[in-house]
Design a protein around this motif. Sequence first.
Motif, short mmCIF file in Angstrom:
data_model
loop_
_atom_site.label_atom_id
_atom_site.label_comp_id
_atom_site.label_asym_id
_atom_site.label_seq_id
_atom_site.Cartn_x
_atom_site.Cartn_y
_atom_site.Cartn_z
N ASN A 280 20.20 64.61 -41.86
CA ASN A 280 20.12 65.49 -43.03
C ASN A 280 21.00 66.73 -42.85
OD1 ASN A 280 18.45 64.15 -44.87
ND2 ASN A 280 16.61 64.73 -43.76
N LYS A 281 21.03 67.26 -41.63
CA LYS A 281 21.86 68.44 -41.38
C LYS A 281 23.34 68.11 -41.50
CE LYS A 281 18.72 71.00 -38.32
NZ LYS A 281 18.53 71.55 -36.95
N LEU A 282 23.73 66.93 -41.00
CA LEU A 282 25.13 66.54 -41.05
C LEU A 282 25.60 66.31 -42.49
CD1 LEU A 282 25.17 64.02 -38.05
CD2 LEU A 282 26.31 66.24 -38.12
N ILE A 283 24.69 65.86 -43.34
CA ILE A 283 25.04 65.55 -44.72
C ILE A 283 24.98 66.78 -45.62
CG2 ILE A 283 24.31 64.24 -46.76
CD1 ILE A 283 23.31 62.06 -44.88
N ARG A 284 24.09 67.73 -45.30
CA ARG A 284 23.82 68.83 -46.24
C ARG A 284 24.05 70.24 -45.69
NH1 ARG A 284 19.85 64.93 -47.03
NH2 ARG A 284 19.88 64.01 -49.13
N ASN A 285 24.20 70.39 -44.36
CA ASN A 285 24.28 71.73 -43.77
C ASN A 285 25.70 71.98 -43.24
OD1 ASN A 285 24.06 74.03 -42.16
ND2 ASN A 285 21.91 73.62 -41.69
N LYS A 286 26.52 72.64 -44.02
CA LYS A 286 27.91 72.90 -43.64
C LYS A 286 27.99 73.73 -42.36
CE LYS A 286 32.16 75.04 -45.37
NZ LYS A 286 32.80 75.74 -46.51
N THR A 287 27.10 74.69 -42.20
CA THR A 287 27.11 75.56 -41.01
C THR A 287 26.87 74.74 -39.74
OG1 THR A 287 26.28 77.42 -42.31
CG2 THR A 287 26.06 77.57 -39.91
N PHE A 288 25.91 73.81 -39.80
CA PHE A 288 25.60 72.97 -38.64
C PHE A 288 26.81 72.10 -38.28
CE2 PHE A 288 24.07 68.99 -36.80
CZ PHE A 288 23.29 69.45 -35.74
N VAL A 289 27.46 71.54 -39.28
CA VAL A 289 28.63 70.69 -39.04
C VAL A 289 29.75 71.51 -38.41
CG1 VAL A 289 30.42 69.27 -40.11
CG2 VAL A 289 28.05 69.07 -40.87
N THR A 290 29.97 72.72 -38.92
CA THR A 290 31.02 73.58 -38.39
C THR A 290 30.76 73.93 -36.93
OG1 THR A 290 31.40 74.55 -40.57
CG2 THR A 290 32.21 75.79 -38.66
N GLN A 291 29.49 74.21 -36.61
CA GLN A 291 29.13 74.58 -35.24
C GLN A 291 29.42 73.45 -34.25
OE1 GLN A 291 25.00 75.61 -35.70
NE2 GLN A 291 25.42 77.76 -36.13
N HIS A 292 29.26 72.20 -34.70
CA HIS A 292 29.38 71.05 -33.79
C HIS A 292 30.58 70.17 -34.13
CE1 HIS A 292 25.49 72.12 -32.19
NE2 HIS A 292 24.99 72.13 -33.41
N ARG A 293 31.56 70.75 -34.84
CA ARG A 293 32.70 69.94 -35.29
C ARG A 293 33.50 69.36 -34.13
NH1 ARG A 293 35.45 68.52 -39.60
NH2 ARG A 293 33.94 69.54 -40.96
N LEU A 294 33.69 70.12 -33.07
CA LEU A 294 34.46 69.61 -31.93
C LEU A 294 33.80 68.36 -31.33
CD1 LEU A 294 35.57 72.87 -30.09
CD2 LEU A 294 36.93 71.39 -31.57
N ARG A 295 32.49 68.42 -31.20
CA ARG A 295 31.76 67.27 -30.62
C ARG A 295 31.82 66.08 -31.58
NH1 ARG A 295 30.86 63.72 -28.41
NH2 ARG A 295 29.13 63.05 -27.09
N ILE A 296 31.71 66.35 -32.88
CA ILE A 296 31.79 65.29 -33.89
C ILE A 296 33.18 64.65 -33.86
CG2 ILE A 296 31.79 64.84 -36.38
CD1 ILE A 296 29.65 67.08 -36.61
N ASN A 297 34.22 65.47 -33.79
CA ASN A 297 35.58 64.95 -33.73
C ASN A 297 35.79 64.09 -32.49
OD1 ASN A 297 36.24 66.31 -36.05
ND2 ASN A 297 37.25 68.01 -35.03
N GLU A 298 35.17 64.49 -31.39
CA GLU A 298 35.31 63.76 -30.13
C GLU A 298 34.73 62.36 -30.26
OE1 GLU A 298 33.19 65.33 -26.77
OE2 GLU A 298 34.73 64.62 -25.39
#
Length: 392
Positions: free
Chosen positions: A367-385
């Motif tokens: 839910n955070k990944l789909i709706r929380n832009k701040t959460f995605v921004t905080q963990h973008r490097l790990r998501i990109n990895e």
Amino acid sequence: MTNDIEELQSEKDYLRYAMGNISSNGVVSTSNKLLRPIELSSNEYKALLYAMAVANYGEKNNQEKEITEQTFIYLYKNDLGNLLGLDKKNSVNVAIDRIYKDLSSRVAHFVVEEPENDSKRKKKTVHSVVPIIRELRWEDSAKNALQIRFTSEVLPYFTRLANGNFTTYQLKHIFSLDSVASMSLYSFFLKNDFKYANQETYEVDMTLESLKSLIDLGGNKYDRWIDFRRYVLDKIVEEINANTDLVLHYEPIKKGRPVVGILFTVEKTLKTQDKDLITAQQLISQKIYLDVPFDQNNTVKELGAKFDMEMRAWYIHHADEKFQQWFKMEGCLTESQANVIVNDVIFQMEFAEAGVSLSDFKYEIKNKLIRNKTFVTQHRLRINEIFGAEIA
């Protein structure tokens, strides 16, 4: 108390895991002081380059942490199998089993300059041979990833290269070569390419002895020029010309009748597939990604959307009102992208909380990944990895 603080600080300073879905369009950077690993098979050499590419990627996305001997670099079986050109499960396992058994004892050859004690000479050239691998892991039960820890002697030659003398290779060209000799000669020309940066065609001469040393042709093998040319050099040149961005031509350099060297003419080209790649990269920036539930895949497909395998999402190139209901929240992930993240085992290990069930963890994080832009921004490097690319 001091030791505890130092231990915590140490844990923060190094990267525990380096992972990435490095595709054939990825790159690897290595120091020019690394000549090449000794006596490797082509698959071992490619596995090492793939590991270095993953390390480069992990370093780029975690600039505050260093890769050390303690860092496990993950080579995922399916990705490595694809890069090696293997498509059957058993053949992939057999290939990685062989890499695992042979690679652990391999060494690398370095040429370095050190200060000279003699005041007349400021520096001396030193050849050294060092172990490459600190630890290899290949779990019998899962067998989904080969895990590598490199020695501290080898790590500086492909990490923290920003201010050093290094070369960047496209994996697709290196991995398209079956011969280690071809890979070595191709790498040699790329390392020296900076000398001819503004020239599409240039000449490089090499002694016959230097060329044989570069491709690891020792002893008295192929002493006759006609045999060396027919069974070694022509095959190397043909393979490089057919599969890479270089086209080579050569002429023998003679001293009297004997051949003592080779004059190479090197032509830098842009293959058809490379032109297609540039066009594709230009189009990527125009993609508008959609958040499409699984049961509506056929609907968006019929409306003209296309699926991006790397991003795990449907997309269109121009904003169209008929797709409006599937536009995802800006800065967030689609549901299918979020599923990839929450099902990543290492991500679960890093973010799961004690006492929270796996299903609850997935539900909350998704839910955070789909709706929380701040959460995605905080963990973008790990998501990109995890995706091995800058996720859109």
